[in-house]
Design a protein around this motif. Structure first.
Motif, short mmCIF file in Angstrom:
data_model
loop_
_atom_site.label_atom_id
_atom_site.label_comp_id
_atom_site.label_asym_id
_atom_site.label_seq_id
_atom_site.Cartn_x
_atom_site.Cartn_y
_atom_site.Cartn_z
N ASP A 194 85.82 46.70 8.09
CA ASP A 194 84.68 47.61 7.88
C ASP A 194 83.91 47.28 6.60
N LYS A 195 84.63 46.85 5.57
CA LYS A 195 83.99 46.53 4.30
C LYS A 195 82.94 45.43 4.44
N VAL A 196 83.18 44.51 5.37
CA VAL A 196 82.26 43.38 5.56
C VAL A 196 80.87 43.86 5.94
N TYR A 197 80.82 44.98 6.68
CA TYR A 197 79.55 45.42 7.27
C TYR A 197 78.98 46.67 6.61
N GLU A 198 79.56 47.09 5.49
CA GLU A 198 79.07 48.29 4.81
C GLU A 198 77.74 48.02 4.11
N GLY A 199 76.81 48.97 4.22
CA GLY A 199 75.60 48.93 3.42
C GLY A 199 74.44 48.15 3.99
N TYR A 200 74.56 47.66 5.22
CA TYR A 200 73.44 46.94 5.84
C TYR A 200 73.65 46.89 7.35
N HIS A 201 72.60 46.56 8.07
CA HIS A 201 72.65 46.47 9.53
C HIS A 201 72.87 45.01 9.91
N ALA A 202 74.10 44.68 10.27
CA ALA A 202 74.45 43.31 10.66
C ALA A 202 73.89 42.97 12.03
N LEU A 203 73.94 41.70 12.38
CA LEU A 203 73.61 41.30 13.74
C LEU A 203 74.53 42.00 14.73
N GLU A 204 74.04 42.15 15.95
CA GLU A 204 74.83 42.68 17.04
C GLU A 204 75.00 41.59 18.10
N ALA A 205 76.02 41.71 18.91
CA ALA A 205 76.27 40.69 19.94
C ALA A 205 75.06 40.50 20.84
N LYS A 206 74.38 41.59 21.15
CA LYS A 206 73.20 41.52 22.03
C LYS A 206 72.10 40.66 21.44
N ASP A 207 72.00 40.61 20.12
CA ASP A 207 70.97 39.79 19.48
C ASP A 207 71.17 38.31 19.82
N ILE A 208 72.42 37.87 19.76
CA ILE A 208 72.71 36.47 20.05
C ILE A 208 72.58 36.19 21.54
N ALA A 209 72.92 37.18 22.37
CA ALA A 209 72.73 37.02 23.81
C ALA A 209 71.25 36.84 24.15
N ASP A 210 70.39 37.63 23.49
CA ASP A 210 68.95 37.50 23.71
C ASP A 210 68.47 36.09 23.37
N ILE A 211 68.96 35.56 22.26
CA ILE A 211 68.54 34.23 21.82
C ILE A 211 69.05 33.16 22.76
N ALA A 212 70.31 33.27 23.18
CA ALA A 212 70.87 32.29 24.13
C ALA A 212 70.07 32.30 25.43
#
Length: 255
Positions: A205-223
């Motif tokens: 959880d600490k890795v993603y605290e304080g910002y909106h990280a990429l989501e799996a769907k974002d990479i699916a859209d690009i692929a």
């Protein structure tokens, strides 16, 4: 027989792989999904067939197992052999330790999965591309391929290898009209960090605290976008981060 396009996605039981499989299925593609967790694969297959009316072929194997990869891909039913796109997604990070403290078993697992697994699957699918005179390999890399960061050592090395292999594939397969795209995501909130920290939810959880990280769907859209360009167009290399991340080093967190 079917006229639908076919995509093969490795590591499809979660994260990027699952999102990519769902994205293509939703657009009418037939999907070959692979992974180690048979129940998850079968559940995903049933979900996609019911929701989108497409065909799904689940193949349970570990990409690290060269003989299993070879046997299963050579035995594809004839009506599944006209693969249009291969997504080499299976991969992982294990541990976040300095070079002198890292677990060498973790090194072996990352090398065997992220590098060897990609090689085994690519070679297994290649004869089907060659027979058709076309195909598209999409390799999922990482911003870790671009910038080595502290305590990333061998993970960064494996993703640098993915970048180098992608370049080599693009050169060596050029005359065979096979496209090769490398997509290098930055921080993404999937199972990635849970796996890296071996189930430690608090550390993940600490890795993603304080910002909106990429989501799996974002990479699916690009692929999906790069796979649906005209035949004469190939996007070779893409680095993708969330807005809060500049590269593997710099992330702006609201604290």
């Amino acid at each position: 027989m079917t006229n639908s396009k076919i995509i093969l996605v490795t590591g499809a039981t979660a994260g990027f792989g699952k999102a990519i499989a769902l994205q293509f299925a939703a657009s009418g593609w037939d999907v070959i999904i692979t992974g180690r967790r048979q129940r998850r694969l079968e559940a995903l297959a049933s979900e996609m067939e019911a929701a989108y009316g497409i065909r799904v072929l689940p193949l349970t194997f570990d990409v690290r197992d060269r003989q299993s990869v070879k046997a299963q891909l050579e035995a594809l039913p004839e009506d599944w052999q006209a693969i249009d796109v291969l997504v080499n997604n299976a991969g992982l990070a294990l541990g976040r330790d300095t070079f002198d403290q890292a677990d060498m078993d973790d090194w072996e697992t990352m090398i065997d999965t992220n590098i060897k697994g990609l090689l085994y699957v690519s070679r297994g699918v290649l004869p089907y591309f060659e027979k058709r005179g076309k195909g598209h390999i999409i390799n999922i890399g990482s911003t870790a391929a671009k910038d080595v960061y502290p305590m990333g050592n061998v993970y960064c090395a494996t993703k640098s290898a993915v970048e180098a292999i992608s370049k080599a594939q693009r050169i060596d397969l050029l005359s065979k009209k096979i496209k090769v795209t490398a997509i290098h995501p930055g921080a993404a909130q999937t199972e990635f960090s849970i796996v890296r920290f071996k189930g430690d939810q608090a550390e993940s959880d600490k890795v993603y605290e304080g910002y909106h990280a990429l989501e799996a769907k974002d990479i699916a859209d690009i692929a999906f976008y790069v796979a649906n360009l005209p035949e004469h167009v190939c996007i070779n290399d893409l680095v993708v981060t969330c807005t809060a991340q500049a590269n593997a080093f710099f992330t702006h967190k609201e604290v």
